[in-house]
Design a protein around this motif. Structure first.
Motif, PDB file in Angstrom:
ATOM      1  N   GLU A  78      27.856   7.848  42.324  1.00  0.00           N
ATOM      2  CA  GLU A  78      27.561   9.208  41.861  1.00  0.00           C
ATOM      3  C   GLU A  78      26.543   9.871  42.781  1.00  0.00           C
ATOM      4  OE1 GLU A  78      28.139   8.661  37.085  1.00  0.00           O
ATOM      5  OE2 GLU A  78      26.242   8.022  37.964  1.00  0.00           O
ATOM      6  N   VAL A  79      26.718  11.177  42.996  1.00  0.00           N
ATOM      7  CA  VAL A  79      25.816  11.954  43.850  1.00  0.00           C
ATOM      8  C   VAL A  79      25.136  13.020  42.997  1.00  0.00           C
ATOM      9  CG1 VAL A  79      25.657  13.482  45.842  1.00  0.00           C
ATOM     10  CG2 VAL A  79      27.280  11.583  45.874  1.00  0.00           C
ATOM     11  N   TYR A  80      23.803  12.979  42.957  1.00  0.00           N
ATOM     12  CA  TYR A  80      22.999  13.962  42.235  1.00  0.00           C
ATOM     13  C   TYR A  80      22.141  14.711  43.244  1.00  0.00           C
ATOM     14  CZ  TYR A  80      24.107  11.241  38.038  1.00  0.00           C
ATOM     15  OH  TYR A  80      24.762  10.601  37.022  1.00  0.00           O
ATOM     16  N   GLN A  81      21.849  15.977  42.966  1.00  0.00           N
ATOM     17  CA  GLN A  81      20.948  16.745  43.821  1.00  0.00           C
ATOM     18  C   GLN A  81      19.787  17.242  42.985  1.00  0.00           C
ATOM     19  OE1 GLN A  81      22.664  20.048  45.977  1.00  0.00           O
ATOM     20  NE2 GLN A  81      21.014  19.998  47.473  1.00  0.00           N
ATOM     21  N   VAL A  82      18.584  16.954  43.443  1.00  0.00           N
ATOM     22  CA  VAL A  82      17.374  17.414  42.756  1.00  0.00           C
ATOM     23  C   VAL A  82      17.007  18.804  43.268  1.00  0.00           C
ATOM     24  CG1 VAL A  82      16.533  15.080  42.296  1.00  0.00           C
ATOM     25  CG2 VAL A  82      15.880  16.201  44.400  1.00  0.00           C
ATOM     26  N   PHE A  87      18.783  14.147  47.569  1.00  0.00           N
ATOM     27  CA  PHE A  87      19.916  13.603  46.826  1.00  0.00           C
ATOM     28  C   PHE A  87      19.557  12.239  46.253  1.00  0.00           C
ATOM     29  CE2 PHE A  87      21.751  16.592  49.756  1.00  0.00           C
ATOM     30  CZ  PHE A  87      22.697  17.249  48.979  1.00  0.00           C
ATOM     31  N   VAL A  88      20.059  11.975  45.062  1.00  0.00           N
ATOM     32  CA  VAL A  88      19.962  10.659  44.452  1.00  0.00           C
ATOM     33  C   VAL A  88      21.375  10.100  44.413  1.00  0.00           C
ATOM     34  CG1 VAL A  88      19.400   9.361  42.372  1.00  0.00           C
ATOM     35  CG2 VAL A  88      17.946  11.269  43.063  1.00  0.00           C
ATOM     36  N   ILE A  89      21.553   8.926  44.988  1.00  0.00           N
ATOM     37  CA  ILE A  89      22.849   8.258  45.040  1.00  0.00           C
ATOM     38  C   ILE A  89      22.783   7.085  44.076  1.00  0.00           C
ATOM     39  CG2 ILE A  89      24.552   7.167  46.536  1.00  0.00           C
ATOM     40  CD1 ILE A  89      23.738  10.094  47.337  1.00  0.00           C
ATOM     41  N   LYS A  90      23.682   7.071  43.088  1.00  0.00           N
ATOM     42  CA  LYS A  90      23.687   6.020  42.076  1.00  0.00           C
ATOM     43  C   LYS A  90      24.921   5.145  42.283  1.00  0.00           C
ATOM     44  CE  LYS A  90      23.107   5.324  37.143  1.00  0.00           C
ATOM     45  NZ  LYS A  90      23.063   5.961  35.829  1.00  0.00           N
ATOM     46  N   VAL A  91      24.673   3.864  42.588  1.00  0.00           N
ATOM     47  CA  VAL A  91      25.732   2.891  42.827  1.00  0.00           C
ATOM     48  C   VAL A  91      25.618   1.841  41.722  1.00  0.00           C
ATOM     49  CG1 VAL A  91      26.727   1.261  44.469  1.00  0.00           C
ATOM     50  CG2 VAL A  91      25.450   3.236  45.305  1.00  0.00           C
ATOM     51  N   GLY A  92      26.444   1.969  40.692  1.00  0.00           N
ATOM     52  CA  GLY A  92      26.295   1.081  39.537  1.00  0.00           C
ATOM     53  C   GLY A  92      24.946   1.330  38.897  1.00  0.00           C
ATOM     54  N   LYS A  93      24.095   0.305  38.861  1.00  0.00           N
ATOM     55  CA  LYS A  93      22.749   0.459  38.293  1.00  0.00           C
ATOM     56  C   LYS A  93      21.691   0.725  39.367  1.00  0.00           C
ATOM     57  CE  LYS A  93      23.714  -2.317  34.258  1.00  0.00           C
ATOM     58  NZ  LYS A  93      23.346  -3.449  33.422  1.00  0.00           N
ATOM     59  N   MET A  95      19.895   2.790  42.462  1.00  0.00           N
ATOM     60  CA  MET A  95      19.723   4.190  42.849  1.00  0.00           C
ATOM     61  C   MET A  95      18.971   4.276  44.177  1.00  0.00           C
ATOM     62  SD  MET A  95      18.811   6.095  39.276  1.00  0.00           S
ATOM     63  CE  MET A  95      17.602   4.905  38.750  1.00  0.00           C
ATOM     64  N   PHE A  96      19.360   5.270  44.977  1.00  0.00           N
ATOM     65  CA  PHE A  96      18.740   5.501  46.273  1.00  0.00           C
ATOM     66  C   PHE A  96      18.430   6.991  46.399  1.00  0.00           C
ATOM     67  CE2 PHE A  96      21.629   1.955  46.550  1.00  0.00           C
ATOM     68  CZ  PHE A  96      20.901   0.987  47.221  1.00  0.00           C
ATOM     69  N   ALA A  97      17.360   7.317  47.117  1.00  0.00           N
ATOM     70  CA  ALA A  97      17.007   8.710  47.399  1.00  0.00           C
ATOM     71  C   ALA A  97      17.173   8.952  48.895  1.00  0.00           C
ATOM     72  CB  ALA A  97      15.572   8.989  46.976  1.00  0.00           C
ATOM     73  N   THR A  98      17.718  10.115  49.233  1.00  0.00           N
ATOM     74  CA  THR A  98      17.897  10.478  50.635  1.00  0.00           C
ATOM     75  C   THR A  98      17.791  11.987  50.777  1.00  0.00           C
ATOM     76  OG1 THR A  98      19.251  10.122  52.601  1.00  0.00           O
ATOM     77  CG2 THR A  98      20.424  10.666  50.560  1.00  0.00           C
ATOM     78  N   GLU A  99      17.725  12.455  52.006  1.00  0.00           N
ATOM     79  CA  GLU A  99      17.638  13.895  52.276  1.00  0.00           C
ATOM     80  C   GLU A  99      18.428  14.214  53.533  1.00  0.00           C
ATOM     81  OE1 GLU A  99      15.798  14.933  55.190  1.00  0.00           O
ATOM     82  OE2 GLU A  99      15.499  12.820  55.622  1.00  0.00           O
ATOM     83  N   THR A 100      18.709  15.503  53.736  1.00  0.00           N
ATOM     84  CA  THR A 100      19.507  15.906  54.891  1.00  0.00           C
ATOM     85  C   THR A 100      18.745  16.797  55.873  1.00  0.00           C
ATOM     86  OG1 THR A 100      20.405  17.788  53.674  1.00  0.00           O
ATOM     87  CG2 THR A 100      21.687  15.745  53.609  1.00  0.00           C
ATOM     88  N   GLN A 101      17.438  16.910  55.726  1.00  0.00           N
ATOM     89  CA  GLN A 101      16.674  17.707  56.691  1.00  0.00           C
ATOM     90  C   GLN A 101      16.471  16.938  57.992  1.00  0.00           C
ATOM     91  OE1 GLN A 101      15.974  21.015  56.329  1.00  0.00           O
ATOM     92  NE2 GLN A 101      17.340  20.606  54.608  1.00  0.00           N
ATOM     93  N   THR A 102      16.074  15.661  57.878  1.00  0.00           N
ATOM     94  CA  THR A 102      15.915  14.810  59.053  1.00  0.00           C
ATOM     95  C   THR A 102      16.882  13.627  59.024  1.00  0.00           C
ATOM     96  OG1 THR A 102      14.278  13.358  58.030  1.00  0.00           O
ATOM     97  CG2 THR A 102      13.444  15.332  59.152  1.00  0.00           C
ATOM     98  N   CYS A 103      17.514  13.379  57.874  1.00  0.00           N
ATOM     99  CA  CYS A 103      18.456  12.266  57.651  1.00  0.00           C
ATOM    100  C   CYS A 103      17.790  10.901  57.763  1.00  0.00           C
ATOM    101  CB  CYS A 103      19.654  12.337  58.596  1.00  0.00           C
ATOM    102  SG  CYS A 103      20.576  13.870  58.524  1.00  0.00           S
ATOM    103  N   GLY A 116      14.110  13.468  36.102  1.00  0.00           N
ATOM    104  CA  GLY A 116      15.556  13.268  35.973  1.00  0.00           C
ATOM    105  C   GLY A 116      16.232  13.118  37.326  1.00  0.00           C
ATOM    106  N   LEU A 117      17.527  12.854  37.275  1.00  0.00           N
ATOM    107  CA  LEU A 117      18.302  12.637  38.492  1.00  0.00           C
ATOM    108  C   LEU A 117      18.711  13.934  39.179  1.00  0.00           C
ATOM    109  CD1 LEU A 117      20.666   9.764  37.291  1.00  0.00           C
ATOM    110  CD2 LEU A 117      18.688   9.577  38.794  1.00  0.00           C
ATOM    111  N   GLY A 118      18.621  15.049  38.483  1.00  0.00           N
ATOM    112  CA  GLY A 118      19.074  16.321  39.040  1.00  0.00           C
ATOM    113  C   GLY A 118      20.471  16.639  38.551  1.00  0.00           C
ATOM    114  N   SER A 119      21.135  17.542  39.241  1.00  0.00           N
ATOM    115  CA  SER A 119      22.477  17.939  38.810  1.00  0.00           C
ATOM    116  C   SER A 119      23.529  17.061  39.490  1.00  0.00           C
ATOM    117  CB  SER A 119      22.724  19.416  39.130  1.00  0.00           C
ATOM    118  OG  SER A 119      22.662  19.636  40.515  1.00  0.00           O
ATOM    119  N   LEU A 120      24.490  16.605  38.695  1.00  0.00           N
ATOM    120  CA  LEU A 120      25.564  15.768  39.216  1.00  0.00           C
ATOM    121  C   LEU A 120      26.505  16.629  40.052  1.00  0.00           C
ATOM    122  CD1 LEU A 120      27.050  13.036  39.300  1.00  0.00           C
ATOM    123  CD2 LEU A 120      28.222  13.725  37.204  1.00  0.00           C
TER     124      LEU A 120
END
Length: 145
Positions: A78-82, A87-93, A95-103, A116-120
């Motif tokens: 699942e991909v959530y955006q705060v 972005f919060v990436i949920k793989v099963g249980k 969770m990872f946080a990432t961004e796209t400004q510098t990657c 919260g996780l943000g919007s799905l």
């Protein structure tokens, strides 16, 4: 001799056919320059585990590949955006946080953030044997049908 040369590649074919090496992409702003891509690799046909990788890209500024660890073919990502744009990436249980400004920023999260996780935005999942990204609004429409 010639028959043996022809049979050897044919015997190896079933060994290669069970491997998975595919991917799907979420276009963040509707362009191919700003995306999150999920890549699934199965290094050995006898192992049901897949290695998952997330490619974070905002071209031409940056592109990085991050490991999400092992999973199965049935695992939904699942991909959530705060609100900050991360972005919060949920793989099963997990969770990872990432961004796209510098990657470059990528971190495993121990628990859900207090805000919260943000919007799905959607889910990477297998449909009819193919990995696809299903946007959240499309998932709502298919659930109603």
């Amino acid at each position: 001799m010639r028959l043996r040369t022809l049979l050897l590649p044919l015997l190896a074919l079933p060994l290669l056919s069970a491997c998975v090496n595919d991917g799907a992409t979420y276009e963040i702003d509707g362009t191919r320059e700003h995306v999150l891509s999920l890549i699934r690799e199965q290094p050995y046909f006898w192992d049901s585990k897949l290695n998952l990788y997330l490619v974070v890209s905002r071209m031409p500024a940056c592109m990085r590949r991050h490991s999400l660890g092992p999973a199965t073919e049935k695992t939904k990502v699942e991909v959530y955006q705060v609100p900050s744009g991360a972005f919060v990436i949920k793989v099963g249980k997990k969770m990872f946080a990432t961004e796209t400004q510098t990657c470059e920023s990528f971190a495993k999260m121990d628990s859900e953030p207090p805000e919260g996780l943000g919007s799905l935005k959607g889910t990477f999942r297998q449909k009819k044997g193919v990995l696809v990204f299903v946007k959240e609004d499309e998932a709502d429409n298919s659930a109603e049908e």
